[in-house]
Motif scaffolding. Structure first.
Motif, short mmCIF file in Angstrom:
data_model
loop_
_atom_site.label_atom_id
_atom_site.label_comp_id
_atom_site.label_asym_id
_atom_site.label_seq_id
_atom_site.Cartn_x
_atom_site.Cartn_y
_atom_site.Cartn_z
N THR A 223 0.83 -1.21 0.00
CA THR A 223 0.00 0.00 0.00
C THR A 223 0.86 1.26 0.00
O THR A 223 0.60 2.23 -0.74
N ALA A 226 2.40 1.64 -3.41
CA ALA A 226 1.40 2.04 -4.40
C ALA A 226 1.12 3.54 -4.30
O ALA A 226 0.99 4.24 -5.33
N ARG A 227 1.03 4.07 -3.09
CA ARG A 227 0.80 5.49 -2.90
C ARG A 227 1.99 6.31 -3.41
O ARG A 227 1.83 7.40 -3.99
N ARG A 228 3.19 5.75 -3.20
CA ARG A 228 4.39 6.46 -3.66
C ARG A 228 4.44 6.50 -5.17
O ARG A 228 4.80 7.53 -5.77
N GLU A 230 1.86 6.39 -7.09
CA GLU A 230 0.81 7.32 -7.51
C GLU A 230 1.29 8.76 -7.42
O GLU A 230 1.04 9.58 -8.33
N ARG A 231 2.01 9.11 -6.35
CA ARG A 231 2.52 10.46 -6.20
C ARG A 231 3.55 10.78 -7.28
O ARG A 231 3.56 11.89 -7.86
N SER A 233 3.77 9.46 -10.25
CA SER A 233 3.12 9.58 -11.55
C SER A 233 2.45 10.95 -11.71
O SER A 233 2.36 11.48 -12.82
N LYS A 234 1.97 11.49 -10.58
CA LYS A 234 1.31 12.80 -10.64
C LYS A 234 2.32 13.93 -10.75
O LYS A 234 2.09 14.92 -11.46
#
Length: 420
Positions: A223, A226-228, A230-231, A233-234
């Motif tokens: 988790t 995955a958040r990392r 996502e950050r 990619s943004k």
């Protein structure tokens, strides 16, 4: 009809009947009537040879001289010097000198007392109930040529008096033996039922532990990564340093997964056998603990471990694993010794440490020892836990009878397939 020669003999026959009453077992019964029997048929040695219900074995109850016959708990009828009588081939046996009579000296005959005690004159008659031979009455004397056919008739009368009582004693003994066997079978069945329940509980606890490990470690790590991702990619800030950090996180996550899987299923055991799996677990457990614990593992099993079924090997591994874990985590030991050996057709594993020892009747961890005991019971193994040598530390022992070889076992087949 009894052929009574005189009122004196009749009184002795009646005395035998009176003395039998209330005797609780074979030995006390024969000893109670010995004196009265001696008034009718003189003897130096008197015994009753009782045939067991299966007809294949017998045991002797004696009075007068004590011989090796009296020490037999169960001996084959085929080895008895009076087997022809017990089989019903003859109506009686009468000899002037049994030390030289060929009827008592066949191959395999247990004739030693005849020679050692010089039992020359011998008289044997069957004891029957409803036509079946249940025993034999035997009178012996060191005086040669003592008995006649008249003594045979007297002995038959005595046998007729003894037979109903000895039949009842034999039936009572058989009933008692059957009751004991049934009680032991019920106890084993109940023990296995309770053991299965405890093991089911232990397996459920293990399932919950694996679930918590996956949730707290692997899922949390995934988790977080995955958040990392996502950050990243943004923001588009995908640098070599960021990728290297993600790679380290993934490797750490995979390592945790391997550890969880290894603890759930001992793959080394399946690939390389029980001894290697225990050595690997012992080395890894101590290394990861960071404690200065010396250890040795000695395998004197002579290849016997390879004959065990895989389910048995896994159970033994789990028992030893729990004992090793207890020693490493709770004993504050400086030394752990594991010994695998074969003794009296049994494979045994001993785990000894020099730590604090057991802190209570249930040991350092009651549930762990209960689980070890349950696993041992379910594979019909003996389990013991107690103080180590010189009352120092703890010794855990488990052993079971080696199976007979009949081709490759399930464990061996799995190991061979894995190596291929």
């Amino acid at each position: 009809m009894l052929q009574i020669a005189s009122p004196a003999l009749l009184d002795h026959y009646l005395g035998i009947s009176r003395l039998l009453a209330g005797q609780p077992d074979f030995r006390s019964a024969i000893r109670a009537v010995a004196a009265e029997v001696a008034h009718i048929v003189p003897h130096d040695h008197l015994d009753v040879c009782v045939v067991m219900v299966d007809g294949k074995y017998h045991t002797a109850y004696e009075t007068g001289m004590e011989t090796a016959w009296g020490g037999l708990s169960a001996a084959p009828v085929s080895n008895s010097p009076i087997r022809t009588l017990l089989w019903g081939d003859v109506d009686f046996l009468l000899t002037d000198d049994a030390t030289t009579d060929e009827r008592f000296h066949f191959e395999g005959a247990f004739k030693r007392p005849i020679v050692e005690q010089s039992l020359k004159s011998r008289l044997h008659v069957p004891m029957k109930v409803q036509g079946d031979i249940i025993a034999a009455l035997s009178c012996s004397s060191q005086t040669p040529g003592l008995y006649t056919m008249e003594d045979v008739a007297k002995a038959r009368a005595i046998a007729d008096l003894l037979s109903p009582y000895f039949f009842a004693l034999r039936a009572a003994e058989q009933a008692q033996r059957s009751a004991i066997v049934e009680a032991e079978a019920r106890a084993r069945e109940e023990g296995l039922r309770q053991g299965a329940l405890k093991l089911t509980e232990a397996l459920e606890q293990e399932r919950q532990r694996i679930g918590m490990d996956l949730h707290d470690q692997t899922l949390a790590d995934l988790t977080r990564m995955a958040r990392r991702v996502e950050r990243l990619s943004k923001t588009g800030d995908i640098t070599a340093e960021a990728l290297e950090s993600l790679s380290r996180g993934l490797q750490h996550c995979m390592q945790d997964l391997r550890q969880i899987i290894e603890e759930a299923k001992p793959s080394i055991l399946q690939l390389f056998g029980l001894a290697q799996a225990l050595e690997n677990h012992l080395d890894r457990s101590i290394r990861e603990s960071g404690l200065p614990i010396q250890w040795t593992l000695t395998d004197d099993s002579e290849g016997a471990l390879e004959t065990l079924e895989q389910t048995v090997s896994i159970a033994l591994f789990r028992i030893a694993q729990e004992a090793i874990n207890n020693a490493v985590r709770h004993a504050q030991a400086t030394s752990i010794i594991v010994h695998l050996r074969v003794e009296d057709s049994r494979i045994a594993i001993d785990i000894c440490d020099d730590g604090e020892g057991l802190k209570g009747p249930e040991g350092r961890i009651g549930g762990g020892i209960d689980n070890m005991r349950t696993r041992a019971r379910l594979i019909s193994a003996r389990f013991a836990v107690g103080p180590g040598q010189c009352n120092v530390g703890t010794r855990v022992s488990v052993s079971l009878t080696l199976p007979r070889r009949s081709g490759p076992t399930e464990g061996e087949r799995g190991a061979m397939e894995a190596r291929q």
